[in-house]
Write a protein that holds these residues in place. Structure first.
Motif, PDB file in Angstrom:
ATOM      1  N   GLY A 123       7.079  -5.814  -7.194  1.00  0.00           N
ATOM      2  CA  GLY A 123       5.960  -5.866  -6.276  1.00  0.00           C
ATOM      3  C   GLY A 123       4.695  -5.336  -6.935  1.00  0.00           C
ATOM      4  N   LYS A 124       3.580  -5.495  -6.215  1.00  0.00           N
ATOM      5  CA  LYS A 124       2.315  -4.903  -6.638  1.00  0.00           C
ATOM      6  C   LYS A 124       2.083  -3.666  -5.768  1.00  0.00           C
ATOM      7  CE  LYS A 124      -0.111  -8.945  -8.477  1.00  0.00           C
ATOM      8  NZ  LYS A 124      -1.308  -9.816  -8.359  1.00  0.00           N
ATOM      9  N   PHE A 125       1.913  -2.540  -6.421  1.00  0.00           N
ATOM     10  CA  PHE A 125       1.837  -1.269  -5.712  1.00  0.00           C
ATOM     11  C   PHE A 125       0.437  -0.665  -5.848  1.00  0.00           C
ATOM     12  CE2 PHE A 125       6.212  -1.904  -7.108  1.00  0.00           C
ATOM     13  CZ  PHE A 125       6.914  -1.732  -5.928  1.00  0.00           C
ATOM     14  N   ASN A 126      -0.178  -0.369  -4.696  1.00  0.00           N
ATOM     15  CA  ASN A 126      -1.445   0.353  -4.675  1.00  0.00           C
ATOM     16  C   ASN A 126      -1.141   1.844  -4.578  1.00  0.00           C
ATOM     17  OD1 ASN A 126      -2.989  -2.042  -4.681  1.00  0.00           O
ATOM     18  ND2 ASN A 126      -2.743  -2.242  -2.460  1.00  0.00           N
ATOM     19  N   MET A 149       2.802  11.251  -4.998  1.00  0.00           N
ATOM     20  CA  MET A 149       3.464  11.430  -3.705  1.00  0.00           C
ATOM     21  C   MET A 149       3.375  10.122  -2.920  1.00  0.00           C
ATOM     22  SD  MET A 149       4.553  14.475  -3.973  1.00  0.00           S
ATOM     23  CE  MET A 149       5.172  14.699  -2.304  1.00  0.00           C
ATOM     24  N   ILE A 150       4.522   9.631  -2.491  1.00  0.00           N
ATOM     25  CA  ILE A 150       4.593   8.438  -1.649  1.00  0.00           C
ATOM     26  C   ILE A 150       5.379   8.788  -0.396  1.00  0.00           C
ATOM     27  CG2 ILE A 150       5.425   6.054  -1.470  1.00  0.00           C
ATOM     28  CD1 ILE A 150       5.149   5.775  -4.467  1.00  0.00           C
ATOM     29  N   ASN A 151       4.677   8.779   0.725  1.00  0.00           N
ATOM     30  CA  ASN A 151       5.313   9.151   1.996  1.00  0.00           C
ATOM     31  C   ASN A 151       6.023  10.504   1.902  1.00  0.00           C
ATOM     32  OD1 ASN A 151       4.468   6.798   3.328  1.00  0.00           O
ATOM     33  ND2 ASN A 151       6.250   5.658   2.592  1.00  0.00           N
ATOM     34  N   ASP A 204       0.837  -1.188   0.000  1.00  0.00           N
ATOM     35  CA  ASP A 204       0.000   0.000   0.000  1.00  0.00           C
ATOM     36  C   ASP A 204       0.878   1.246   0.000  1.00  0.00           C
ATOM     37  OD1 ASP A 204      -2.424  -1.389   0.022  1.00  0.00           O
ATOM     38  OD2 ASP A 204      -2.273  -1.678   2.205  1.00  0.00           O
ATOM     39  N   GLU A 205       0.314   2.341  -0.416  1.00  0.00           N
ATOM     40  CA  GLU A 205       1.100   3.567  -0.583  1.00  0.00           C
ATOM     41  C   GLU A 205       1.793   3.989   0.713  1.00  0.00           C
ATOM     42  OE1 GLU A 205      -0.703   7.649  -1.246  1.00  0.00           O
ATOM     43  OE2 GLU A 205      -0.086   7.129  -3.284  1.00  0.00           O
ATOM     44  N   GLU A 206       1.090   3.879   1.840  1.00  0.00           N
ATOM     45  CA  GLU A 206       1.686   4.308   3.107  1.00  0.00           C
ATOM     46  C   GLU A 206       2.761   3.350   3.617  1.00  0.00           C
ATOM     47  OE1 GLU A 206      -2.310   2.264   3.824  1.00  0.00           O
ATOM     48  OE2 GLU A 206      -1.500   3.863   2.540  1.00  0.00           O
ATOM     49  N   ASP A 207       2.796   2.138   3.069  1.00  0.00           N
ATOM     50  CA  ASP A 207       3.791   1.150   3.525  1.00  0.00           C
ATOM     51  C   ASP A 207       5.000   1.081   2.608  1.00  0.00           C
ATOM     52  OD1 ASP A 207       2.035   0.456   5.556  1.00  0.00           O
ATOM     53  OD2 ASP A 207       1.032  -1.061   4.304  1.00  0.00           O
ATOM     54  N   ILE A 208       4.987   1.865   1.537  1.00  0.00           N
ATOM     55  CA  ILE A 208       6.042   1.737   0.544  1.00  0.00           C
ATOM     56  C   ILE A 208       7.268   2.543   0.956  1.00  0.00           C
ATOM     57  CG2 ILE A 208       6.695   2.147  -1.853  1.00  0.00           C
ATOM     58  CD1 ILE A 208       3.764   1.868  -2.607  1.00  0.00           C
ATOM     59  N   ASN A 229      -6.919   6.053  -8.361  1.00  0.00           N
ATOM     60  CA  ASN A 229      -6.449   4.825  -7.697  1.00  0.00           C
ATOM     61  C   ASN A 229      -6.017   3.824  -8.759  1.00  0.00           C
ATOM     62  OD1 ASN A 229      -7.197   5.131  -4.686  1.00  0.00           O
ATOM     63  ND2 ASN A 229      -9.055   5.765  -5.774  1.00  0.00           N
ATOM     64  N   ILE A 230      -4.939   3.119  -8.476  1.00  0.00           N
ATOM     65  CA  ILE A 230      -4.457   2.117  -9.433  1.00  0.00           C
ATOM     66  C   ILE A 230      -3.583   1.107  -8.704  1.00  0.00           C
ATOM     67  CG2 ILE A 230      -2.318   3.299 -10.085  1.00  0.00           C
ATOM     68  CD1 ILE A 230      -2.886   2.450 -12.960  1.00  0.00           C
TER      69      ILE A 230
END
Length: 347
Positions: free
Chosen positions: A66-69, A94-96, A49-53, A118-119
């Protein structure tokens, strides 16, 4: 005579033990690839997930696939091309709290949609990509920004969907899985044949002439007690022709043999001729074909003479006449005739 005791069974075990080496080596190589390269993540990528990347951690832990949300992606107006074909469309998100460039496949982004809310994509984490640096340099010029400034605000890590789902990556994954499964299946099958020789392919081919276990037992008994003729790896007993070479094992009833002939092969390197070897070809009923390669002429001549004497119906020697007779005996074109007859009726 002791050396002929259970010779067929022992030869089958030896033959398949030798064939085990190749699939075992292949499997070890595949396992080594999975350990030292991110093959496992290519085949079964984890979902982030975006917040875990954390692209930094993923890259350094070699979890490149990986598979990225992802959420809120914006099209930059730039594309990535290869040989005049659009390979992907550049987006940023934007990621983190970090701006990351994402390269999406044309179908995923519908040929460059302005925004994507969302993708979920399968992507590869790339560090300091040359194409991404070129993109940011061009973007800086278009916006009249300082190139060093824009590079400092954008992550040096990017996510590329085409690099994870493209032809080469997909082909690699397909071949890796295919050959890994093939190696495992070969190891299992060969191990079964070693443990139970009666189940092996050479013995099961005799099912056309009777029960394989009974034929094997009778051939073993005749070979151990009273072989009629013996060479290094070819034997004739009262009822069977037997081959136990490193090229394969075969049992065929003498009364089932239709045609025998020999074929010579000259071995040479450049202009120097080393030797000539001979291959015995045997055609038996039920489309059973046997080749006994790399033998000497006297051994094959002795085998052919004995077989011709033991079964006067055997066709001896290669000729067009004999080939046509074998076609007729075995009805080689019977299926084609049936198909053509059926089609002609339908027409």
């Amino acid at each position: 005579m002791d050396s002929l005791e259970h010779l067929i069974t022992r030869s089958i075990k030896t033959y398949y033990k030798n064939r085990l080496y190749a699939p075992i080596i292949f499997l070890i190589v595949f396992l080594a690839l999975a350990i030292f390269f991110p093959v496992g993540h290519m085949i079964a990528p984890r979902t982030y997930d975006e917040e875990d990347i954390s692209l930094y951690q993923l890259y350094n832990q070699k979890e490149l696939y990986g598979k990225f949300n992802l959420k809120n992606l914006y099209f930059t107006g730039y594309t990535n091309k290869w040989l005049d074909r659009t390979r992907g469309y550049y987006y940023y998100t934007m990621i983190n709290s970090e701006c990351v460039v994402v390269l999406l496949s044309p179908d995923t982004c519908e040929q460059g949609s302005p925004t994507i809310e969302n993708i979920t994509i399968k992507g590869k984490v790339i560090y300091d990509s040359h194409s991404t640096r070129t993109l940011l340099g061009n973007l800086a010029n278009d916006l009249n920004w300082n190139e060093d400034g824009i590079l400092s605000t954008v992550s040096t890590y990017s996510i590329s969907e085409p690099d994870a789902t493209g032809l080469m990556s997909s082909l690699f994954v397909f071949l890796y899985i295919l050959f890994a499964i093939y190696s495992v299946v070969c190891i299992i099958i060969f191990s079964v044949y070693i443990a139970f020789p009666v189940l092996s392919l050479p013995i099961q081919k005799t099912r056309a002439y009777g029960k394989p276990a009974e034929i094997l037992a009778e051939a073993e008994e005749e070979l151990a007690t009273l072989p009629q003729l013996a060479t290094e790896d070819m034997f004739i007993t009262e009822h069977y022709f037997i081959e136990t070479s490193s090229y394969g094992v075969a049992i065929v009833p003498i009364d089932a043999i239709i045609w025998i002939y020999k074929y010579s092969t000259m071995h040479k390197f450049l202009w120097h001729h080393f030797s000539i070897t001979y291959t015995l070809h045997i055609t038996a009923g039920k489309r059973h074909y046997i080749k006994c390669p790399k033998n000497i002429k006297s051994d094959i001549d002795g085998i052919m003479d004995y077989l011709a004497e033991a079964n006067h119906n055997i066709l001896v020697g290669f000729s067009e006449e004999n080939r046509l007779k074998v076609e007729e005996i075995q009805n080689d074109f019977d299926i084609i005739r049936k198909i053509s007859g059926f089609l002609s009726k339908r027409v």
